[in-house]
Enzyme design. Structure first.
Site, short mmCIF file in Angstrom:
data_model
loop_
_atom_site.label_atom_id
_atom_site.label_comp_id
_atom_site.label_asym_id
_atom_site.label_seq_id
_atom_site.Cartn_x
_atom_site.Cartn_y
_atom_site.Cartn_z
N LEU A 186 24.82 35.05 -32.71
CA LEU A 186 25.33 35.22 -34.07
C LEU A 186 24.67 34.23 -35.05
O LEU A 186 24.50 33.06 -34.72
CB LEU A 186 26.84 34.97 -34.04
N HIS B 70 43.40 24.03 -46.43
CA HIS B 70 41.98 24.10 -46.07
C HIS B 70 41.78 23.78 -44.59
O HIS B 70 40.94 24.39 -43.93
CB HIS B 70 41.16 23.14 -46.94
N ASP C 46 40.01 33.36 -48.97
CA ASP C 46 40.83 32.97 -50.11
C ASP C 46 42.30 32.80 -49.69
O ASP C 46 42.77 33.49 -48.78
CB ASP C 46 40.71 34.04 -51.20
C1 FPP Z 1 39.83 29.38 -51.07
O1 FPP Z 1 41.20 29.11 -51.06
C2 FPP Z 1 39.13 28.57 -50.10
C3 FPP Z 1 38.19 27.62 -50.39
C4 FPP Z 1 37.74 27.32 -51.75
C5 FPP Z 1 37.56 26.81 -49.34
C6 FPP Z 1 37.26 27.48 -48.04
C7 FPP Z 1 37.14 26.41 -47.05
C8 FPP Z 1 37.64 26.44 -45.81
C9 FPP Z 1 38.26 27.61 -45.17
C10 FPP Z 1 37.56 25.16 -45.04
C11 FPP Z 1 36.65 25.12 -43.92
C12 FPP Z 1 35.43 25.98 -44.01
C13 FPP Z 1 34.47 25.97 -43.07
C14 FPP Z 1 33.31 26.88 -43.17
C15 FPP Z 1 34.56 25.06 -41.91
P1 FPP Z 1 41.87 28.56 -52.40
O2 FPP Z 1 41.90 27.08 -52.31
O3 FPP Z 1 41.14 29.11 -53.58
O4 FPP Z 1 43.29 29.17 -52.28
P2 FPP Z 1 44.26 29.60 -53.47
O5 FPP Z 1 43.56 30.70 -54.21
O6 FPP Z 1 45.48 30.07 -52.74
O7 FPP Z 1 44.50 28.38 -54.31
#
Ligand code: FPP
Length: 228
Positions: A125, A31, A14
């Site tokens: 893994l 992201h 997050d």
């Molecule tokens: C939460 O941050 C994150 C996500 C919804 C997406 C997670 C995706 C990645 C880390 C990209 C790549 C993943 C892989 C497995 C290659 P948020 O957008 O909710 O952040 P915020 O709460 O600060 O708005």
């Protein structure tokens, strides 16, 4: 009971959006930086002998985000899967998918299916990608699948057999970054006795050191499983 070495660590990644916002960048830049943190975390998990790593990459509820962000995320996931496909072959990593297939795109699904198949016999893994995942959806899917298979009165053991991956051990440790302290429909069944580690670090800033710090804290915990 003192803790055993964790076999399964699950992470709610997050804070990508806030990381980008702090830098006046578009959310997608967060992201992208988050995808780099995934690579670091994979390395850390391998180095520390973890058998299963579940990453919450996209929740069943994330479809309510702006379409542009969703498209960008899907594209990023597809790119990352391409990269990981090579790394998985080099490093004996097995890829699993946890989530509902609909409405993920046929292209992304066939890409995932190909890697899952190609890495199925790997013994290193297991990277369990929770994508379009919701725990309530998983439990309902299990209940419906069990009834469809003719099960009558469900026990915990029977229901467990119909989860997305019955062979996935319950996570001993669940990490959530960015200072939020909730489960957000993640692994509700499997988290019954999990330890939690919350850190204010935003996901794109998460390092191997942070991973090892979470492991070190976990090792100080006493797990009683309802006993004394
Ligand atoms: C939460 O941050 C994150 C996500 C919804 C997406 C997670 C995706 C990645 C880390 C990209 C790549 C993943 C892989 C497995 C290659 P948020 O957008 O909710 O952040 P915020 O709460 O600060 O708005």
């Amino acid at each position: 009971m003192s803790v055993d070495f964790p076999k399964h660590i699950a992470i709610i990644m997050d804070g990508n959006g806030r990381w980008a916002q702090k830098r006046h960048l578009p959310r997608l830049a967060g992201h992208k930086a988050g995808a780099k943190a995934v690579e670091r975390t994979l390395r850390a998990a391998q180095k520390n002998g973890i058998s299963f790593l579940t990453l919450y990459a996209f929740s069943a509820e994330n479809w309510s985000r702006p379409q542009e962000e969703i498209n960008g995320l899907m594209q990023l996931l597809s790119q990352a899967l391409d990269d990981y496909s090579h790394k998985a072959m080099q490093h004996n990593i097995r890829l699993w998918f946890s989530g509902q297939r609909h409405p993920l795109s046929p292209q992304l699904l066939s890409q995932i299916d190909a890697i899952v198949q190609k890495t199925a016999k790997h013994t290193g893994l297991t990277l369990n990608l929770a994508l379009n995942y919701g725990a309530r959806q998983e439990i309902l899917h299990a209940v419906n699948a069990a009834f469809a298979a003719g099960e009558k009165a469900l026990t915990q053991e029977t229901l467990h057999r119909y989860l997305y991956h019955p062979d996935l051990p319950d996570p001993e440790l669940i990490i959530r970054t960015s200072g939020e302290e909730r489960l957000s429909n993640f692994l509700l069944w499997q988290a019954a006795y999990s330890e939690f580690y919350f850190t204010p670090v935003l996901w794109p800033d998460f390092t191997e050191h942070d991973f090892e710090q979470a492991l070190a804290i976990y090792k100080t915990r006493t797990r009683r499983f309802g006993g004394i």
